[in-house]
Design a protein around this motif. Structure first.
Motif, PDB file in Angstrom:
ATOM      1  N   ARG A  53      -0.485  24.943  32.866  1.00 28.46           N
ATOM      2  CA  ARG A  53      -0.528  26.393  32.727  1.00 28.46           C
ATOM      3  C   ARG A  53      -1.950  26.932  32.684  1.00 28.46           C
ATOM      4  O   ARG A  53      -2.871  26.243  32.252  1.00 28.46           O
ATOM      5  CB  ARG A  53       0.191  26.815  31.434  1.00 28.46           C
ATOM      6  N   GLY A  54      -2.072  28.161  33.134  1.00 27.34           N
ATOM      7  CA  GLY A  54      -3.326  28.895  32.997  1.00 27.34           C
ATOM      8  C   GLY A  54      -3.011  30.190  32.273  1.00 27.34           C
ATOM      9  O   GLY A  54      -1.878  30.396  31.819  1.00 27.34           O
ATOM     10  N   ARG A  55      -4.000  31.072  32.157  1.00 28.46           N
ATOM     11  CA  ARG A  55      -3.781  32.383  31.540  1.00 28.46           C
ATOM     12  C   ARG A  55      -4.222  33.466  32.511  1.00 28.46           C
ATOM     13  O   ARG A  55      -5.301  33.363  33.104  1.00 28.46           O
ATOM     14  CB  ARG A  55      -4.592  32.527  30.248  1.00 28.46           C
ATOM     15  N   ALA A  56      -3.413  34.507  32.654  1.00 27.70           N
ATOM     16  CA  ALA A  56      -3.781  35.634  33.508  1.00 27.70           C
ATOM     17  C   ALA A  56      -5.112  36.205  33.028  1.00 27.70           C
ATOM     18  O   ALA A  56      -5.287  36.434  31.828  1.00 27.70           O
ATOM     19  CB  ALA A  56      -2.689  36.700  33.457  1.00 27.70           C
ATOM     20  N   GLY A  57      -6.026  36.373  33.943  1.00 24.17           N
ATOM     21  CA  GLY A  57      -7.338  36.893  33.566  1.00 24.17           C
ATOM     22  C   GLY A  57      -8.167  35.887  32.775  1.00 24.17           C
ATOM     23  O   GLY A  57      -9.193  36.239  32.214  1.00 24.17           O
ATOM     24  N   GLY A  58      -7.718  34.649  32.711  1.00 22.87           N
ATOM     25  CA  GLY A  58      -8.454  33.614  31.987  1.00 22.87           C
ATOM     26  C   GLY A  58      -8.133  33.577  30.499  1.00 22.87           C
ATOM     27  O   GLY A  58      -8.267  32.533  29.869  1.00 22.87           O
ATOM     28  N   THR A  59      -7.712  34.730  29.960  1.00 23.70           N
ATOM     29  CA  THR A  59      -7.513  34.802  28.504  1.00 23.70           C
ATOM     30  C   THR A  59      -6.176  35.428  28.109  1.00 23.70           C
ATOM     31  O   THR A  59      -5.844  35.491  26.931  1.00 23.70           O
ATOM     32  CB  THR A  59      -8.637  35.643  27.855  1.00 23.70           C
ATOM     33  N   GLY A  60      -5.406  35.929  29.080  1.00 25.68           N
ATOM     34  CA  GLY A  60      -4.189  36.680  28.765  1.00 25.68           C
ATOM     35  C   GLY A  60      -2.940  35.830  28.661  1.00 25.68           C
ATOM     36  O   GLY A  60      -2.970  34.725  28.107  1.00 25.68           O
ATOM     37  N   ALA A  61      -1.836  36.353  29.202  1.00 23.37           N
ATOM     38  CA  ALA A  61      -0.545  35.672  29.077  1.00 23.37           C
ATOM     39  C   ALA A  61      -0.498  34.420  29.952  1.00 23.37           C
ATOM     40  O   ALA A  61      -1.032  34.412  31.058  1.00 23.37           O
ATOM     41  CB  ALA A  61       0.574  36.626  29.486  1.00 23.37           C
ATOM     42  N   PRO A  62       0.144  33.342  29.453  1.00 18.68           N
ATOM     43  CA  PRO A  62       0.194  32.111  30.237  1.00 18.68           C
ATOM     44  C   PRO A  62       1.100  32.221  31.466  1.00 18.68           C
ATOM     45  O   PRO A  62       2.073  32.974  31.465  1.00 18.68           O
ATOM     46  CB  PRO A  62       0.751  31.072  29.259  1.00 18.68           C
ATOM     47  N   PHE A  63       0.747  31.463  32.508  1.00 13.42           N
ATOM     48  CA  PHE A  63       1.614  31.322  33.687  1.00 13.42           C
ATOM     49  C   PHE A  63       1.507  29.893  34.198  1.00 13.42           C
ATOM     50  O   PHE A  63       0.571  29.169  33.851  1.00 13.42           O
ATOM     51  CB  PHE A  63       1.239  32.336  34.783  1.00 13.42           C
TER      52      PHE A  63
ATOM     53  N   ALA B 168      -8.078  41.352  28.950  1.00 15.57           N
ATOM     54  CA  ALA B 168      -6.881  40.519  29.135  1.00 15.57           C
ATOM     55  C   ALA B 168      -6.584  39.895  27.782  1.00 15.57           C
ATOM     56  O   ALA B 168      -6.977  38.769  27.497  1.00 15.57           O
ATOM     57  CB  ALA B 168      -7.122  39.441  30.191  1.00 15.57           C
ATOM     58  N   PRO B 169      -5.942  40.679  26.881  1.00 15.98           N
ATOM     59  CA  PRO B 169      -5.745  40.187  25.518  1.00 15.98           C
ATOM     60  C   PRO B 169      -4.838  38.958  25.469  1.00 15.98           C
ATOM     61  O   PRO B 169      -3.932  38.834  26.289  1.00 15.98           O
ATOM     62  CB  PRO B 169      -5.104  41.365  24.784  1.00 15.98           C
ATOM     63  N   ASP B 171      -2.065  36.341  24.644  1.00 18.52           N
ATOM     64  CA  ASP B 171      -0.632  36.559  24.547  1.00 18.52           C
ATOM     65  C   ASP B 171      -0.039  35.165  24.701  1.00 18.52           C
ATOM     66  O   ASP B 171      -0.535  34.368  25.502  1.00 18.52           O
ATOM     67  CB  ASP B 171      -0.263  37.480  25.729  1.00 18.52           C
ATOM     68  N   PRO B 175       5.900  31.440  29.730  1.00 17.71           N
ATOM     69  CA  PRO B 175       6.069  32.018  31.063  1.00 17.71           C
ATOM     70  C   PRO B 175       7.379  31.585  31.723  1.00 17.71           C
ATOM     71  O   PRO B 175       7.873  30.492  31.446  1.00 17.71           O
ATOM     72  CB  PRO B 175       4.882  31.451  31.832  1.00 17.71           C
ATOM     73  N   GLU B 252     -11.255  29.530  40.240  1.00 18.01           N
ATOM     74  CA  GLU B 252     -10.835  30.744  39.548  1.00 18.01           C
ATOM     75  C   GLU B 252     -11.602  31.929  40.116  1.00 18.01           C
ATOM     76  O   GLU B 252     -12.814  31.866  40.301  1.00 18.01           O
ATOM     77  CB  GLU B 252     -11.146  30.619  38.047  1.00 18.01           C
ATOM     78  N   ARG B 271      -8.595  44.526  36.774  1.00 15.27           N
ATOM     79  CA  ARG B 271      -8.884  43.160  37.213  1.00 15.27           C
ATOM     80  C   ARG B 271      -7.727  42.541  37.982  1.00 15.27           C
ATOM     81  O   ARG B 271      -6.567  42.779  37.697  1.00 15.27           O
ATOM     82  CB  ARG B 271      -9.180  42.280  35.982  1.00 15.27           C
ATOM     83  N   TYR B 273      -6.522  38.558  39.405  1.00 15.95           N
ATOM     84  CA  TYR B 273      -6.806  37.184  38.974  1.00 15.95           C
ATOM     85  C   TYR B 273      -6.266  36.153  39.957  1.00 15.95           C
ATOM     86  O   TYR B 273      -5.123  36.260  40.411  1.00 15.95           O
ATOM     87  CB  TYR B 273      -6.177  36.949  37.602  1.00 15.95           C
TER      88      TYR B 273
END
Lengths: 151, 362
Positions: A53-63, B168-169, B171, B175, B252, B271, B273
């Protein structure tokens, strides 16, 4: 959480090192240092996958990015220590060697195993990382401002 | 009438035998090894891993050899193999801020901590064929310079003191996974990102390019592009803690996009991504542009009807294995279907002719 003392930090470190070792390297170092101890399988080596998994925007919700191949196994030494391995790739004999080292690191022989297997692995890994980082550093741009003849 | 047709076995066996021979090519030329493909055709290997959605360079190299370099066929082989693997679990989200960057550039900020690191890039080459490569393979060692150890922070992290760039807070919502549940609409961003990271590079590039040419233009700048290895950690239930189980190279891309504000959001930079297996920067940039275009709804933008804004259109046509499977199946026997069509056309013709005959007689 990162500030609290992690009692598993040492084991995490060596298991991570074993997981990332090049093919055949752990077995070669282990076999050069000692004869393998007797053991029984708790879980014979098995090949599977992990969803990475990664995070949207590097720091957000996982995908989910995609999977990677992983080999795992678990064994018990005759002396009772249980060794686990989760290592990248499809490498059953490497998983066996990694689980043996994990078990041996919990026994009385730990310092000898560290010296014979983990220390060289760590040194090799550090050298490889440094060599790559130094090549990257050589491609770092150094901007300089040209004086323009306008004034 | 139903007619059973058999008799292709011998022809198929011979076709496969000839395929194997053609794959090998001239036996006077040395055979390719998996290691050669893995080391020397690395970017093809990376593409097969990204779109095959399985990170294993040796398997991807094998698939490229088996498919004679047809990368979509190789991706198909990887996807098929992937389904045979038991799933041990999911990793913790990778920390790209801790990437050991081989390359890290920003098109928006010249002087940034960690610097502009070009890495092993094709950029700035003259795109002239290098005939020396045809003659000999010796390469001089690349220069080195002392490196500064430590993580390289993300550009947006330290350049957003004014709050002009969308955050990008963190969370921790688990998923959705399109390899477990069929892709359905509406698709949230996590699902879209999963579909895009394994999407066909060409399709994603074309869509991203369409946004640049004005179909849902979103004025993207590459805020940051980085390539390098990151550690993969997973919680191990039998241990009760997470360990690193390996390491993988990722690309990235974060775009910063001009945004005039909407009913729900103030004017700021938004943004897009992109995060892709391997060294795949064209794909990562494309992914970021398409991700940004698909975010129109959550940002309160207008849907101008552009293809790149249409989630259903993008996600249902981005997978090259689904696409090629359906496309190529039409070359397989459709004798019965076609027989029915033939009968229908004959009948329509007869009707049309017989309808004309009385007129002609008059």
């Amino acid at each position: 959480m990162k500030d609290t003392f992690d009692e598993n930090a040492e084991r995490k470190a060596w298991m991570g090192l074993l997981a990332k070792a090049p093919e055949g390297r752990v077995a070669a170092l282990l076999d050069a240092a000692m004869s393998r101890p007797e053991f029984t399988w708790l879980r014979a080596p098995e090949i599977g996958s992990t969803m990475v998994r990664g995070r949207a925007g590097g720091t957000g919700a996982p995908f989910n990015i995609g999977e990677m191949t992983v080999t795992r196994c678990a064994l018990t030494l005759a002396s009772g220590e249980v060794g686990h391995a989760y290592i990248q790739g499809r490498r059953k004999s490497d998983a066996e060697a990694a689980a043996l080292v994990d078990a041996l690191m919990q026994g009385s022989n730990a310092s000898a195993v560290r010296e014979a297997v983990l220390d060289p692995l760590e040194a090799e890994r550090f050298a490889a990382k440094t060599a790559r980082a130094e090549k990257a550093a050589a491609t770092k741009v150094e901007f300089f401002t040209m004086a323009r003849g306008e004034d | 009438m139903y007619v059973a047709v058999k008799g292709g076995e011998r022809a198929i066996e011979s076709a496969h035998a000839w395929l194997a021979e053609e794959r090998r090519g001239d036996t006077d030329v040395a055979e390719l090894s998996i290691a050669q493909i893995r080391e020397q055709l690395k970017l093809a290997v990376d593409r097969v891993m990204a779109e095959g959605s399985l990170y294993d360079p040796d398997l991807a190299a094998l698939a490229i050899k088996q498919s004679r370099g047809d990368l979509i066929e190789a991706i198909f082989l990887i996807r098929a193999y992937r389904t045979t693997l038991p799933r041990f679990g999911a990793s913790d989200p990778v920390d790209t801020g801790a990437m050991a960057c081989d390359r890290r550039i920003s098109a928006t900020f010249k002087d940034l901590p960690g610097g502009q690191v070009l890495g092993p890039t094709f950029d700035y080459t003259h795109r002239l064929l290098d005939f020396k490569l045809a003659a000999d393979g010796d390469v001089p060692e690349a220069p080195t310079r002392e490196s500064v150890p430590g993580d390289v922070p993300h550009v947006t992290e330290f350049l957003n003191r004014e709050g002009l760039i969308e955050e990008a807070p963190r969370d921790d919502t688990p998923p959705p996974d399109l390899t477990r549940e069929p892709l359905g609409m509406p698709a949230d961003r996590a699902l879209r990102l999963q579909a895009l990271t394994r999407a066909d590079e060409g399709f994603t590039l074309g869509l991203a390019y369409s946004t640049q040419r004005g179909y849902a233009r979103n004025h993207a700048f590459v805020g940051e592009l980085r390539i390098g290895p990151v550690a993969v950690e997973m919680e191990i239930p039998e241990l009760g803690f997470a360990i690193e189980i390996g390491e993988m190279t990722l690309t990235e891309c974060e775009t910063v996009n001009q945004f005039k504000g909407s009913k729900t959001e103030p004017p700021q930079f938004t943004r897009g991504y992109g995060l892709v297996f391997g060294q795949s920067e064209r794909k990562a940039i494309s992914m970021a542009l398409v991700d940004r275009a698909l975010r129109w709804e959550e940002l309160g933008e207008d849907n101008v009807g552009a293809p790149a804004q249409d989630t259903e259109f993008v996600l249902y046509h981005a997978d090259n294995i689904q696409a090629t499977g359906f496309l190529e199946h039409i070359k397989l026997p459709h004798y019965v279907d076609f027989q029915a069509e033939l009968e229908l056309v004959r009948k329509l013709r007869e009707d049309a002719i017989s309808a004309q005959v009385p007129e002609a007689a008059e």
